[in-house]
Design a protein around this motif. Sequence first.
Motif, PDB file in Angstrom:
ATOM      1  N   GLU A 177      50.990  37.325  46.996  1.00  0.00           N
ATOM      2  CA  GLU A 177      51.176  38.402  46.029  1.00  0.00           C
ATOM      3  C   GLU A 177      52.220  39.394  46.559  1.00  0.00           C
ATOM      4  OE1 GLU A 177      47.608  36.383  44.745  1.00  0.00           O
ATOM      5  OE2 GLU A 177      48.376  36.932  46.702  1.00  0.00           O
TER       6      GLU A 177
ATOM      7  N   CYS B 233      52.521  42.528  47.017  1.00  0.00           N
ATOM      8  CA  CYS B 233      52.133  43.579  47.962  1.00  0.00           C
ATOM      9  C   CYS B 233      51.660  43.016  49.302  1.00  0.00           C
ATOM     10  CB  CYS B 233      51.052  44.475  47.360  1.00  0.00           C
ATOM     11  SG  CYS B 233      49.545  43.604  46.904  1.00  0.00           S
TER      12      CYS B 233
ATOM     13  N   LEU C 155      42.105  50.935  47.522  1.00  0.00           N
ATOM     14  CA  LEU C 155      43.439  50.372  47.745  1.00  0.00           C
ATOM     15  C   LEU C 155      44.368  51.424  48.346  1.00  0.00           C
ATOM     16  CD1 LEU C 155      43.664  48.626  44.271  1.00  0.00           C
ATOM     17  CD2 LEU C 155      43.578  47.391  46.455  1.00  0.00           C
TER      18      LEU C 155
ATOM     19  N   TYR D 191      48.430  51.809  50.043  1.00  0.00           N
ATOM     20  CA  TYR D 191      49.745  51.185  50.192  1.00  0.00           C
ATOM     21  C   TYR D 191      50.620  51.988  51.161  1.00  0.00           C
ATOM     22  CZ  TYR D 191      48.334  49.012  45.758  1.00  0.00           C
ATOM     23  OH  TYR D 191      47.644  48.352  44.765  1.00  0.00           O
TER      24      TYR D 191
ATOM     25  N   LEU E 148      50.437  46.455  50.814  1.00  0.00           N
ATOM     26  CA  LEU E 148      49.022  46.815  50.807  1.00  0.00           C
ATOM     27  C   LEU E 148      48.514  46.952  52.236  1.00  0.00           C
ATOM     28  CD1 LEU E 148      46.641  47.357  48.901  1.00  0.00           C
ATOM     29  CD2 LEU E 148      46.070  44.920  49.049  1.00  0.00           C
TER      30      LEU E 148
ATOM     31  N   ILE F 242      42.035  42.068  47.066  1.00  0.00           N
ATOM     32  CA  ILE F 242      42.644  41.356  45.939  1.00  0.00           C
ATOM     33  C   ILE F 242      41.782  40.133  45.664  1.00  0.00           C
ATOM     34  CG2 ILE F 242      44.661  40.160  45.035  1.00  0.00           C
ATOM     35  CD1 ILE F 242      46.382  41.664  47.045  1.00  0.00           C
TER      36      ILE F 242
ATOM     37  N   VAL G 127      39.285  49.665  39.380  1.00  0.00           N
ATOM     38  CA  VAL G 127      40.727  49.471  39.579  1.00  0.00           C
ATOM     39  C   VAL G 127      41.229  50.254  40.794  1.00  0.00           C
ATOM     40  CG1 VAL G 127      41.226  48.939  37.179  1.00  0.00           C
ATOM     41  CG2 VAL G 127      41.251  51.336  37.938  1.00  0.00           C
TER      42      VAL G 127
ATOM     43  N   LEU H  56      42.436  44.710  43.067  1.00  0.00           N
ATOM     44  CA  LEU H  56      43.447  44.072  42.233  1.00  0.00           C
ATOM     45  C   LEU H  56      42.977  42.650  41.947  1.00  0.00           C
ATOM     46  CD1 LEU H  56      46.635  45.143  44.230  1.00  0.00           C
ATOM     47  CD2 LEU H  56      45.941  46.045  42.004  1.00  0.00           C
TER      48      LEU H  56
ATOM     49  N   SER I  50      44.341  38.758  40.914  1.00  0.00           N
ATOM     50  CA  SER I  50      45.470  37.839  40.796  1.00  0.00           C
ATOM     51  C   SER I  50      45.002  36.607  40.015  1.00  0.00           C
ATOM     52  CB  SER I  50      45.956  37.433  42.197  1.00  0.00           C
ATOM     53  OG  SER I  50      47.062  36.575  42.118  1.00  0.00           O
TER      54      SER I  50
ATOM     55  N   ASN J  51      43.729  45.533  36.666  1.00  0.00           N
ATOM     56  CA  ASN J  51      45.085  45.580  37.207  1.00  0.00           C
ATOM     57  C   ASN J  51      45.309  44.427  38.187  1.00  0.00           C
ATOM     58  OD1 ASN J  51      45.662  47.934  35.834  1.00  0.00           O
ATOM     59  ND2 ASN J  51      45.135  49.261  37.546  1.00  0.00           N
ATOM     60  N   GLY J  52      46.556  43.969  38.271  1.00  0.00           N
ATOM     61  CA  GLY J  52      46.836  42.924  39.245  1.00  0.00           C
ATOM     62  C   GLY J  52      48.063  42.114  38.926  1.00  0.00           C
TER      63      GLY J  52
END
Length: 295
Positions: A41, A43, A188, A190, A196, A201, A227, A231, A233, A273-274
């Motif tokens: 992914e 991030c 989460l 960043y 990340l 995830i 959220v 995340l 995927s 989200n993702g």
Amino acid sequence: MMNECTLCPRKCGTDRINSKGFCGAGSKAIVARASLHKWEEPCISYKNGAGTVFFSGCNLHCCFCQNNKISNTLFGKEISDEKLAEIFLRLQDMGADNIDLVTPTHFVPNIINAFDMIKHKLSIPVVYNCGGYESVDTIKMLNGYIDVYLPDLKYYSPDISARYSNAPDYFEKASAAVLAMVKQVGTLKYNAEGGLLKGTIIRHMVLPSHRHDSMEIIKWIAENTSVEDVLVSIMNQYTPFDFISDEFPELKRKVTKMEYNSVVDLAAELGINGFTQQKSSASEDYVPDFDLSGI
């Protein structure tokens, strides 16, 4: 812990010092590749790529596994914990965005031992990239060692997980493990480049003929996580490899656009989200070359 192994929900109790567990492994870590990997992914492999360490063996042995060469046939090289620690540091020196442990469950004691040798030298996040079939007790052991959890949440129905992975309790165990992961690493977080640093995830790969099972997983995620912490995927990379048995005719084709989009649309509707994938990701071209490089 290898004397009577209970690291995963199989709890096979095997003496892995003198024999092999359900995962196919003994007491030494087996690695098939260690390199920079740019197909995680965004991030995770955002700049130079994740420093992936592909471990051989698996506690699931899914009948369709894209990494079949290492998960089911155990191609790889046995290495010491000292060597594993050296690999982690070398990946960091190569500019890896993180240390990405792929299918690490059955080697958790080796991994912890390796990190204990070098934790004063490691300055990048550690990602635990797993199939989701985890013991909560093992996740607790990893507290303080893992920054980002990247679990699969493969199946909702016990009938489907029994058919494809011989694990009728998959969702029961995986969902509990995912919640333990989220609780452990928290919100989460960043860095300035979008990488990340902390968080979870959840990956889910849509399978042909099973979009309704996928939708149940998406509903569960929406109802049980936030959220701010998670995340998702949603993967479109299912590939019908030649090795898949005729016993599973429903798996002999790719996922349709309708199947995949119905899952993605539901996730959007529920405010998840993702990440999503293009259909071109369903190709053997994206399977790593397991050639013992970097070991």
